[in-house]
Design an enzyme around this catalytic site. Sequence first.
Site: not given
Length: 342
Positions: A148-149
């Site tokens: 996930g960013c």
Amino acid sequence: MTHKIAILGASGYTGAELVRLIAGHPNLEITALAAERKAGQTMAQVFPHLRHMDLPVLCKISEIDFSQIDLCFCALPHKTSQEVIRDLPNSLKIVDLSADFRLRDGDEYEKWYGNPHTALGHQQEAVYGLTEFYRDEIRAARLVAGTGCNAATGQYVLRPLITAGVIDLDDIILDLKCAVSGAGRAMKENLLHAELSEGANAYAVGGTHRHLGEFDQEFSELAGRTVHVQFTPHLIPANRGILATSYVKGDPQSVYETLQSAYESEPFIELLPFGETPSTHHVRGSNFCHIGVVGDRIERRAIVVAALDNLTKGSSGQALQNANLMLGEDETQGLMMAPLFP
């Protein structure tokens, strides 16, 4: 050697970013672009900024001959991604950008994402795609799960500090400011210009954000004990970028030296001089992550700030970095472009 590439979910932001990045890679050739609802359209129709490129027409996934593909980027939503990847050839190299293979425990996946995992065998096979910390595993992998960013940004700040034992593991605060493209391209009322501009808001407050599953998994494994961070993301009226501010208990100079040692040979992680902090402006459109450390006025407390572009280093750039390793290419190939400024 030219590697033939397919991108599934090419009509989303991360799909378009992959196309942009691969355009600067001398050894990758985009052979197939899939977008179920936009099949039959050209990329120029979907993303006019890519009209100068000679690209295949968008098609359905079922129309792709995967025997002719060396590596597939899967930029589909979670749940959809596992269902598609489950049916792809077992010999195909895959970099998945969704959340479906990030968590190793099927029960944890169901807890955070609300549905049972339907490809548990693939889940066990997948390598977590945080390149700087899983480089050797990624190089040998068939399936890589992009992070996930938000999870990537927080881990760049905290992983070396947890490993080195220089901070209090029971008192970690992580505050993130996230640009709107991190929510994807689907139409959502709260992301309309009139709803979003000129304001900012916290969301998933109190420990409900799904990326906490990644923090729990990775930090607890590093520490050999349960580690739970206090984490609050905020949506800001910007197109790209994440700014993460972490408040930790520990000697600021030791925190700085630990990060300096961890990242001194990393091509994409830039540690700023002690006392300086980064801006999302300084990494926009690039695969770089900038990190700064400042000592707090309270003794033995440090503030660590990281900035990266959520679509590049936080997603598609990370995916290409991993693909380079999987294909035997130089890790930095196609990724050394300078940030856009202003």
